[in-house]
Each structure stands twice: as structure tokens, then as C-alpha cells.
Design a protein around this motif. Structure first.
Motif, mmCIF file in Angstrom:
data_model
loop_
_atom_site.group_PDB
_atom_site.id
_atom_site.type_symbol
_atom_site.label_atom_id
_atom_site.label_comp_id
_atom_site.label_asym_id
_atom_site.label_seq_id
_atom_site.Cartn_x
_atom_site.Cartn_y
_atom_site.Cartn_z
ATOM 1 N N GLY A 96 0.826 -1.198 0.000
ATOM 2 C CA GLY A 96 0.000 0.000 0.000
ATOM 3 C C GLY A 96 0.861 1.248 0.000
ATOM 4 N N LEU A 97 0.499 2.196 0.848
ATOM 5 C CA LEU A 97 1.240 3.463 0.877
ATOM 6 C C LEU A 97 2.263 3.489 2.001
ATOM 7 N N TYR A 98 2.668 2.312 2.457
ATOM 8 C CA TYR A 98 3.658 2.243 3.535
ATOM 9 C C TYR A 98 4.929 2.963 3.106
ATOM 10 N N PRO A 99 5.573 3.721 4.016
ATOM 11 C CA PRO A 99 6.781 4.465 3.622
ATOM 12 C C PRO A 99 7.823 3.532 3.013
ATOM 13 N N ALA A 100 8.384 3.928 1.871
ATOM 14 C CA ALA A 100 9.232 3.018 1.106
ATOM 15 C C ALA A 100 10.472 2.583 1.879
ATOM 16 N N ASP A 101 11.011 3.498 2.714
ATOM 17 C CA ASP A 101 12.237 3.110 3.421
ATOM 18 C C ASP A 101 11.939 2.175 4.590
ATOM 19 N N GLN A 102 10.640 1.923 4.858
ATOM 20 C CA GLN A 102 10.284 1.045 5.973
ATOM 21 C C GLN A 102 9.731 -0.296 5.503
ATOM 22 N N TYR A 103 9.897 -0.603 4.225
ATOM 23 C CA TYR A 103 9.318 -1.850 3.702
ATOM 24 C C TYR A 103 9.797 -3.085 4.447
ATOM 25 N N TRP A 104 10.983 -2.977 5.050
ATOM 26 C CA TRP A 104 11.494 -4.156 5.761
ATOM 27 C C TRP A 104 10.582 -4.543 6.909
ATOM 28 N N ARG A 105 9.817 -3.574 7.420
ATOM 29 C CA ARG A 105 8.982 -3.901 8.590
ATOM 30 C C ARG A 105 7.852 -4.853 8.252
ATOM 31 N N PRO A 106 6.976 -4.514 7.253
ATOM 32 C CA PRO A 106 5.961 -5.512 6.892
ATOM 33 C C PRO A 106 6.559 -6.824 6.403
ATOM 34 N N THR A 107 7.705 -6.746 5.708
ATOM 35 C CA THR A 107 8.342 -7.988 5.241
ATOM 36 C C THR A 107 8.729 -8.866 6.418
ATOM 37 N N LEU A 108 9.356 -8.232 7.410
ATOM 38 C CA LEU A 108 9.778 -8.982 8.601
ATOM 39 C C LEU A 108 8.550 -9.543 9.323
ATOM 40 N N THR A 109 7.481 -8.711 9.404
ATOM 41 C CA THR A 109 6.254 -9.172 10.041
ATOM 42 C C THR A 109 5.734 -10.421 9.356
ATOM 43 N N PHE A 110 5.814 -10.414 8.025
ATOM 44 C CA PHE A 110 5.315 -11.554 7.260
ATOM 45 C C PHE A 110 6.158 -12.799 7.517
ATOM 46 N N VAL A 111 7.487 -12.605 7.548
ATOM 47 C CA VAL A 111 8.371 -13.751 7.834
ATOM 48 C C VAL A 111 8.072 -14.314 9.221
ATOM 49 N N PHE A 112 7.927 -13.395 10.196
ATOM 50 C CA PHE A 112 7.598 -13.838 11.552
ATOM 51 C C PHE A 112 6.243 -14.537 11.592
ATOM 52 N N LEU A 113 5.314 -14.059 10.741
ATOM 53 C CA LEU A 113 3.982 -14.680 10.705
ATOM 54 C C LEU A 113 4.112 -16.161 10.369
ATOM 55 N N SER A 215 -2.448 4.379 10.220
ATOM 56 C CA SER A 215 -3.208 3.267 9.647
ATOM 57 C C SER A 215 -3.577 3.473 8.189
ATOM 58 N N LEU A 216 -3.844 4.732 7.807
ATOM 59 C CA LEU A 216 -4.304 4.967 6.437
ATOM 60 C C LEU A 216 -3.217 4.643 5.415
ATOM 61 N N ARG A 217 -1.993 4.508 5.884
ATOM 62 C CA ARG A 217 -0.925 4.149 4.948
ATOM 63 C C ARG A 217 -0.818 2.645 4.741
ATOM 64 N N MET A 218 -1.436 1.885 5.635
ATOM 65 C CA MET A 218 -1.442 0.435 5.443
ATOM 66 C C MET A 218 -2.277 0.137 4.201
ATOM 67 N N GLY A 219 -1.854 -0.838 3.432
ATOM 68 C CA GLY A 219 -2.653 -1.152 2.259
ATOM 69 C C GLY A 219 -2.160 -2.402 1.604
ATOM 70 N N GLY A 220 -2.748 -2.681 0.448
ATOM 71 C CA GLY A 220 -2.326 -3.832 -0.320
ATOM 72 C C GLY A 220 -2.546 -5.141 0.407
ATOM 73 N N PHE A 221 -1.728 -6.101 0.050
ATOM 74 C CA PHE A 221 -1.878 -7.417 0.629
ATOM 75 C C PHE A 221 -1.581 -7.404 2.123
ATOM 76 N N THR A 222 -0.715 -6.439 2.561
ATOM 77 C CA THR A 222 -0.448 -6.318 3.982
ATOM 78 C C THR A 222 -1.734 -6.055 4.744
#
Lengths: 426, 404
Positions: A96-113, A215-222
Motif C-alpha cells: 500500500g502506501l507504507y513508507p518506502a524506506d520502511q518496507y522491511w517492517r511488513p516484510t519482517l512481520t510476514f516472515v515472523f507470521l 493506519s491509512l498508509r497500510m494497504g495492499g496485501f499487507t
């Protein structure tokens, strides 16, 4: 004694079956061309598959991945897919609109998931279950950011409550219910008065924090995963309680549960989401305004909890009455017999229904696009609104559909595996 | 001498929670108090919020002029009509989509479900792909995909123009599929058509009576009648006969191209077709699974027992398997109809004006009556749902296996 010219001493070895009855040919004859009608069906299906693939395979196989815009794709070759839109916008579709320099955070969350699901899915790894317990807090902290202590304080509070219960149980008061009530009161007092000071103190002492993301920046498959997973995790226990309430012989509790379940099941999820986005502010004290993603999660949870309750009630009804009576005659209390005798069996019966509810919930997360949150389908229209990609449909839809298909199909396959594994009566 | 009296114990306050004789009641009292408290808290909040916004709760807006147009309507409606009328148009649109969708879903679902049980490997696999494909992808995505398919891949009306048009109409120039919708021939009810309809209704009644009579005859004498062909005859022959006697009172009005668009005929908008078809296909995948499991639920012994009584295969199917399978199939089938009806609220994704689009959409935004509109909307869906579940309950009651 008569003389025989010839006596067979050994039996003739069986001759192999006719070639057209065995092997590939036999299989084809039996399964595809057993009658004229069957042959017609086979040929028709083959033709159907052929006309589907003859267009699709060249379209998908020769697709462009590197064009800058749809126009460029069309100039290259208008007859093949333009997957360049995925190459250009895949980050948006995922984050979604997550800040580009923070993409590692949702990625890490997904790996931890994935890591946290493994102990639940496969009993062999159950000793790592502690990670699944701390995962929700960890995920919230990683995704939204802020100080780690504001999340950790919830865990500290719960541990504090459990500890107080253990201490109280060893004390003078014998009654479990009184002890339980007391420890709940203590925990509430902790959260009311102590927690904020403690959070500040700990944040000052060990400052670990991430930049806050709204929250409004959360989006996409995340976003789909956030809403879907939290809904699944929260709706399961609520669904069990509702099902027990509906089966209960206490009339008032039963009435409340039936009313809740029937109301939720009677209205479309869309109206509930509208309540969450438009109406909820009416029902809360003036001036309260809480996070839209949280509101959506609450509504989705309540929605699927009602369906879950009905599925589990079906499982409970499927159990023979003897099980209840036998556990009662062993002297088990209500909760003991539910925990040890009834629920394990009822849940086993209702696995297919439970997983279907999970799948339905996960698919329903796409409805948040209608209250203008940016889930993958909502993002698809955002991307199409861009002049560069105006007019693109199938590439986006196929990609989004495939993502959902993989998750949902995976869930249904796992449920079939679980059913086979838990099948004890055969 | 033994005593049957219970050991008498003095009542203590702690017993309210610890003694099973009182615990149930005290738990209920506590729950009830909490429930009432939460309820009043919510109502109190709502009243305070409404007072802050200077609003009241009133349904008077239903009688006011709506002021917006609805392009798809089954009853006369203009923008001068009331909001109540707009809501009613929306309700009819919802019900139309649900009705057509349920019929298509049932036909496709039964077909796919039976074919999935086929011994033909390739057909069975193809049906599995159909079912898994539709079940595992969100319905909203299907709706927007079908809509995109209809609007992007169909010719514009102007493509039908000229001596050598790029696109042609189907079925003897009667159906035109364009990117503005599908045009079908419309019936024109001329003089005497009422009489024709009455004739048709009478023959429907006659068929019902005939089937009853045939059943009675079968029960009493064991004689079989070719009831299927006789019913078809009763249904069709008188109507067709009178159609010609009365001088063809019903004619078809074919759509034709005028300017850049089609005129006359029935215009089905793409939004309606996309919504209905997507919902129907999506639901049909679930119905197929229900049909399949219903047929599989009948044990093989039933078929074998019937065969050993000397019944023919089609009699086994119609007299032994189907009646039992239907008992398993029908309740979940009806609840899938309910799901389809509720999913039709996704109409907003393609701009079809269902009740959520009129009452819960434009009316809500124009009048600012969120609370009242949502209450009415939920009331509508709830009453549809209660109606359908009462049908299920009635079915379950009347077709239960009677156990001694």
C-alpha cells in the motif's frame, strides 16, 4: 490303470490381460471413452481446454515485464500481457502506501507470521509456541511503530495478573471464582494507574522505538493479511463462547447469544463496515475517535465470530448426548467437561466448516475497498487511475486473484490434511 | 432409618458464586445487568452525539423529494419521487438481482456438482478447477472482472452500423451485446393478451391437478401414466392454440440501432449483468459442493437395496436417491441463496443501484440521516434473512425423517 498320453503337472501361467484393458490405454478406455456420451464429454472438454489455453498461454508467456507504461506495451506487441504494471507497482500491491524506506517492517512481520504459524500447524514444533504468543504484539509494534514498551506493557500486565492469581490461590481464600475476580480487579487497577507511568519509565530506561506509521498508509496485501489474520485469531475464541452460550440452559445468556448471532448473520458485511466507518462515532462517547483499521478488524471479527459460532454449534449438535452424560457422571465440572471431552471432539467434527469460515473471512477483507481503504482491489483502481496504466485490467486482476487463490487454497488443503490426521475412527 | 433430606447448610453470600444451585441464576443476573448497562450507555452516547450535532431521530425524510435519478428501475420513478420510493426501487433491484442470480446459480451448480461426480476423469477434474477457482477468489474481484469483461471486450453500438458491420446481433438479429449493455426483444401486450395469460394460468392449474390425480391413481391402482408428456401437452397446447385463434396478440419488439445507440427492446445494463452473473457463478461453486456431498451422503446400500428390489436406474434415482439427498441438500442450498442476496450489496462496485446504493448510498449522503438509513437498511436485510431461515425451518420440520 489307464495310460494318459499327457498330464499337465503345472498350471499355465496366466496370460497378460489384453493390451487395451490395462495400462494407459485401458485407463483411457475406462475413464474417458467408456460410452459414446462419455467420449463426447471428453472431446468437448478437451476442445474447451484447448480454446482456453490457445489464447492464454501466448498471452501470459510472452508478457512484457519492462515497459514504462501501457502505451509502451501496446507499441511493443498489443496481443500479449503487460506485466510491467506489476513490475512497476508490486510494492504498492504488497504494502500500500507504507513508507518506502520502511518496507522491511511488513516484510519482517510476514516472515515472523510464517514462523509463528508453524508451531500451531505442526505439533512437532509445539515447543516453540511461546513465539506464537508474543507474535501479535510484535507484529503490531513492527507495523505501526512507536515505543516497544507501549505494546510490551500489555504482556507485562497479563503476566502480572496471572502471577497475582497464583499468589492468591496459595493464600487463605479457597474459592477459585473469588480469587479470579480479585486478580482481574488487580490487573485492571494495574492498567488504569500503573501502566502509563511504567511505560514512560521503561521507555526512558531502554529506549527502543520505530517511526510511527499511521493506519491509512497500510494497504495492499499487507492490509488484507492484517485484517484477515487478526479476525481469524480473535473470532475463534469468541465463536466458541457464542456457540456454548447458544447451547447453554441459562435462558438470558442463550437469548443474548441467539440475538447477536442472528443479527450479525442477517445483515451483509458491507453494512457492518459502513457502521464501523460512519456510525460508530455515534455510539461512543463524544470526542472518541479510534483507528479505522481497528474498527474494521472489530467488525470483521464480530461478523465471522457469528458464523464460527454456528459452525461449532453444528459440531456440538453432532456429538452423541452420551458424551455429555458420561463426562457429567465422571464428576467433571462444566468447564472441565467442555475442555477435555466435548470441545476436542466438536472442534474435530467442525474443522471443514471452521476453515471455510476462515477462508470466507479472508476473502471478505477485500470489502474494505468499498469504505475506501486500500486493499489490493482498491489499489487496482488507484493504479488504473494513473495515466500511465489507464486501461489495464487483466494483469492486475490475475495477479490479485492468484495471491488470494494461493492463500485460500492453501488453507483448504491444510484442513483436508488435518481431517485425515485426526481421523481416529478408521 | 435413613434420611432423604439434603444436608441443610446456612446460606452464605459466597454460595451465590460457588454453589451450582445458585451460580446459574447469579451469573445470568450479572450478565443481564451488564447487558442493560452497555445498552443504555450506547443509547446515551448516541443521544448525546445527536444533540451535539443538532440532529434528531426522524424518518420524515422518507417522504421528501429524492431529487436523484436511478437508471435501472422496475417501477415508474423520477427524481421528483420520494426517498421512500427510491428505497423501494432499490429493494426491487436487489430482489431482481438475487432472484435471477439464484436461478442461474442453482442450474449451473447442480450441473457442475453432478459432473464433478462423473467417472470421466477429465470432466471431473475440469469441474474441480471450476469449483476451486470460484471458491478461492473473492467475489468482489469476480464482480469487477466480469464487469471489465463486459465493458472492454464487447463492441460499441456503433460497431453494428453500416452495410458491413464489425459486430452482428445474435439469434436472427434479436439480441445485441454491446459495451453499453445487452438489448433483448421486449414483448408487446396487444389486445386479448390478458385472455391469453388467463388461459396459460388455467393450464398451469390443470397440470397441478393432473399430477395429483396421476399420483393418486398410482397409489391406488399401481398404474403408471406418461405424466411428463401429458403435463407438457396440457401446459403448451391450449395457449398456443389460443395464441393463433386470437390473432397473435403478443408480439416481440426487436431492438434496432438508431443513431449511436440501440432503441426499443429490453435494455439490460452491464452493471446488472456483471453483478448477477458474477454472484451466480460464485455461488454455483458452493452449490455444486453441496449437491455433490448430498449425493455422496446417501449410502451405497440404498442404491443396492433398490436395485435388488428390481427397480430401474432412473426409478432408483427419482424415488430412492433424490428424495433422501434433497433432505441433505436443500437447507444449505437455501442459506446459499441468502448469502447471494446479502452479497448483492456489493453492487456499488459496478454502480448498480440496489437498496444499498439508493437508501444506504445517495439518500444517506443527501439527507445526512446515517442512523435512520442504516437502521432501515439493516431491517430490510434482516427481514429477508428471517424470511429465508423460516423457510429452512419449515422445510426441516416437514421433511425430517420421522423417528419413532
Amino acid at each position: 490303470m489307464k495310460n494318459y498320453a499327457y498330464v499337465r503337472e503345472k498350471s499355465i501361467p496366466p496370460s497378460p490381460p489384453p493390451l487395451i484393458e490395462v495400462g494407459v490405454i485401458g485407463w483411457i478406455r475406462q475413464n474417458l471413452f467408456s460410452s459414446w456420451f462419455n467420449s463426447f464429454l471428453t472431446l468437448f472438454s478437451l476442445y474447451f481446454i484447448f480454446i482456453c489455453l490457445i489464447d492464454f498461454i501466448p498471452w501470459a508467456w510472452g508478457g512484457h515485464w519492462n515497459a514504462k507504461s501501457l502505451r509502451e506495451c501496446m507499441d511493443l506487441d498489443p496481443n500479449v500481457a503487460c506485466f510491467s504494471v506489476l513490475a512497476a507497482r508490486w510494492e504498492q500491491l504488497l504494502f500500500g502506501l507504507y513508507p518506502a524506506d520502511q518496507y522491511w517492517r511488513p516484510t519482517l512481520t510476514f516472515v515472523f507470521l510464517i514462523l509463528s504459524i508453524i508451531p500451531i500447524l505442526f505439533p512437532r514444533f509445539f515447543r516453540y509456541f511461546w513465539f506464537s504468543v508474543i507474535y501479535p504484539g510484535l507484529a503490531i509494534w513492527l507495523l505501526w511503530g512507536g515505543s516497544i514498551w507501549s505494546i510490551a506493557i500489555i504482556y507485562i500486565g497479563v503476566i502480572f495478573g496471572v502471577a497475582s492469581f497464583t499468589v492468591l490461590s496459595k493464600g487463605v481464600i479457597r474459592s477459585t471464582s473469588v480469587n479470579l475476580t480479585l486478580s482481574i480487579v488487580i490487573t485492571l487497577l494495574f492498567f488504569l494507574f500503573l501502566s502509563s507511568t511504567l511505560t514512560e519509565f521503561l521507555s526512558y530506561l531502554i529506549p527502543i522505538s520505530l517511526p510511527f506509521v499511521e493506519s491509512l498508509r497500510m494497504g495492499g496485501f499487507t492490509l488484507s493479511l492484517i485484517v484477515g489474520i487478526s479476525g481469524i485469531v480473535a473470532s475463534f475464541p469468541i465463536g466458541i463462547l457464542l456457540a456454548l452460550g447458544r447451547q447453554s440452559n441459562l435462558p438470558i445468556i442463550k437469548m443474548i447469544c441467539v440475538g447477536f448471532i442472528e443479527f450479525i448473520r442477517g445483515v451483509p458485511l458491507i453494512t457492518l463496515l459502513f457502521v464501523a466507518s460512519v456510525l460508530l462515532n455515534y455510539f461512543l462517547p463524544p470526542g472518541t475517535n479510534f483507528d479505522i483499521v481497528l474498527r474494521v478488524v472489530i467488525m470483521v471479527t464480530l461478523f465471522s465470530a457469528a458464523y464460527m459460532a454456528e459452525v461449532i454449534r453444528g459440531g456440538l449438535a453432532g456429538l452423541p448426548l452420551g458424551q455429555h452424560e458420561a463426562s457429567a457422571s465422571l464428576g467433571l465440572t462444566y468447564w472441565q467437561s467442555q475442555r477435555l471431552i466435548i470441545m476436542p471432539q466438536a472442534l474435530k467434527i467442525s474443522i471443514p466448516g471452521i476453515v471455510n469460515t476462515f477462508i470466507g473471512l479472508f476473502k471478505d477483507t477485500t470489502l474494505v475497498s468499498i469504505i475506501s481503504l486500500r486493499d489490493p482491489i482498491g489499489l487496482a483502481s488507484t493504479i488504473r487511475a494513473d495515466t500511465k496504466w489507464n486501461g489495464i485490467y487483466w494483469e492486475l486482476y490475475v495477479a490479485i486473484g492468484l495471491m488470494f487463490f494461493i492463500v485460500c487454497f492453501g488453507m483448504s488443503q491444510y484442513s483436508q490434511y488435518l481431517e485425515r490426521k485426526l481421523q481416529t475412527d478408521k | 432409618m435413613s434420611s432423604t433430606n439434603l444436608p441443610s447448610e446456612k446460606f452464605r453470600l459466597g454460595m451465590l458464586l460457588s454453589d451450582t444451585r445458585y451460580r446459574g441464576t447469579s451469573l445470568q443476573v450479572i450478565t443481564f445487568i451488564i447487558f442493560v448497562a452497555v445498552f443504555f450507555w450506547l443509547v446515551d452516547n448516541t443521544l448525546k452525539n445527536l444533540a451535539l450535532l443538532g440532529k434528531d431521530v426522524s424518518f420524515a425524510f422518507l417522504g421528501m423529494r429524492a431529487g436523484y435519478d436511478i437508471n435501472q428501475r422496475l417501477i415508474p420513478y423520477t427524481n421528483d419521487s420520494t426517498h421512500a420510493m427510491a428505497a423501494f426501487v432499490g429493494i426491487l433491484n436487489t430482489l431482481l438481482c438475487a432472484f435471477v442470480g439464484c436461478i442461474i446459480a442453482t442450474i449451473v451448480g447442480v450441473f457442475v456438482g453432478i459432473l464433478r461426480l462423473s467417472k470421466n476423469w477429465i470432466v471431473a477434474k475440469l469441474m474441480s478447477v471450476y469449483i476451486e477457482g470460484f471458491r478461492n477468489v473473492p467475489v468482489l474481484l469476480w464482480i469487477v472482472m466480469v464487469f471489465a469483461l463486459l465493458t472492454e471486450f464487447t463492441p460499441a453500438p456503433k460497431a453494428f452500423k453500416g452495410a458491413n458491420p464489425e459486430a452482428t446481433m445474435f439469434l436472427f438479429d434479436s439480441i445485441a451485446i454491446t459495451n453499453r449493455g445487452t438489448y433483448l426483444p421486449a414483448p408487446v401486450w396487444g389486445q386479448g393478451s390478458t385472455f391469453l395469460i388467463i388461459i396459460f394460468l388455467i393450464s398451469v392449474l390443470a397440470v397441478i391437478f393432473f399430477i395429483r390425480y396421476a399420483k393418486e391413481l398410482k397409489k391406488n391402482t399401481g398404474r403408471n401414466m406418461p405424466s411428463f408428456w401429458i403435463s407438457i401437452g396440457i401446459l403448451i397446447v391450449p395457449t398456443v392454440l389460443f395464441y393463433f385463434i386470437l390473432g397473435k396478440p403478443v408480439e416481440l419488439n426487436y431492438p434496432y440501432l438508431k443513431g449511436f445507440n440501440f432503441k426499443e427492446g429490453i435494455h439490460l445494463r452491464n452493471s446488472f449483468i456483471a453483478l448477477t452473473l458474477a454472484l451466480a457463478f460464485y455461488t454455483s461453486a458452493f452449490i455444486a459442493e453441496i449437491v455433490r456431498s448430498g449425493i455422496l451422503a446417501i449410502s451405497k446400500g440404498q442404491t443396492e437395496a433398490a436395485a435388488s428390489l428390481g427397480m430401474k436406474p432412473n426409478k432408483i434415482m427419482s424415488l430412492i436417491i433424490l428424495p433422501q439427498a434433497l433432505r441433505v441438500i436443500v437447507p444449505p442450498l437455501i442459506s446459499n441463496y441468502l448469502n447471494l442476496t446479502k452479497n448483492s450489496s456489493l453492487a456499488i462496485a459496478v454502480g448498480y443501484m440496489d437498496v444499498r446504493g439508493t437508501l444506504g448510498g445517495i439518500t444517506l449522503n443527501q439527507t445526512g440521516r446515517e442512523l435512520e438509513s442504516m437502521l432501515l437498511l439493516m431491517g430490510f436485510y434482516l427481514s429477508v434473512s428471517l424470511f429465508i431461515s423460516s423457510i429452512i425451518n419449515w422445510f426441516n420440520r416437514s421433511f425430517q425423517i420421522v423417528v419413532r
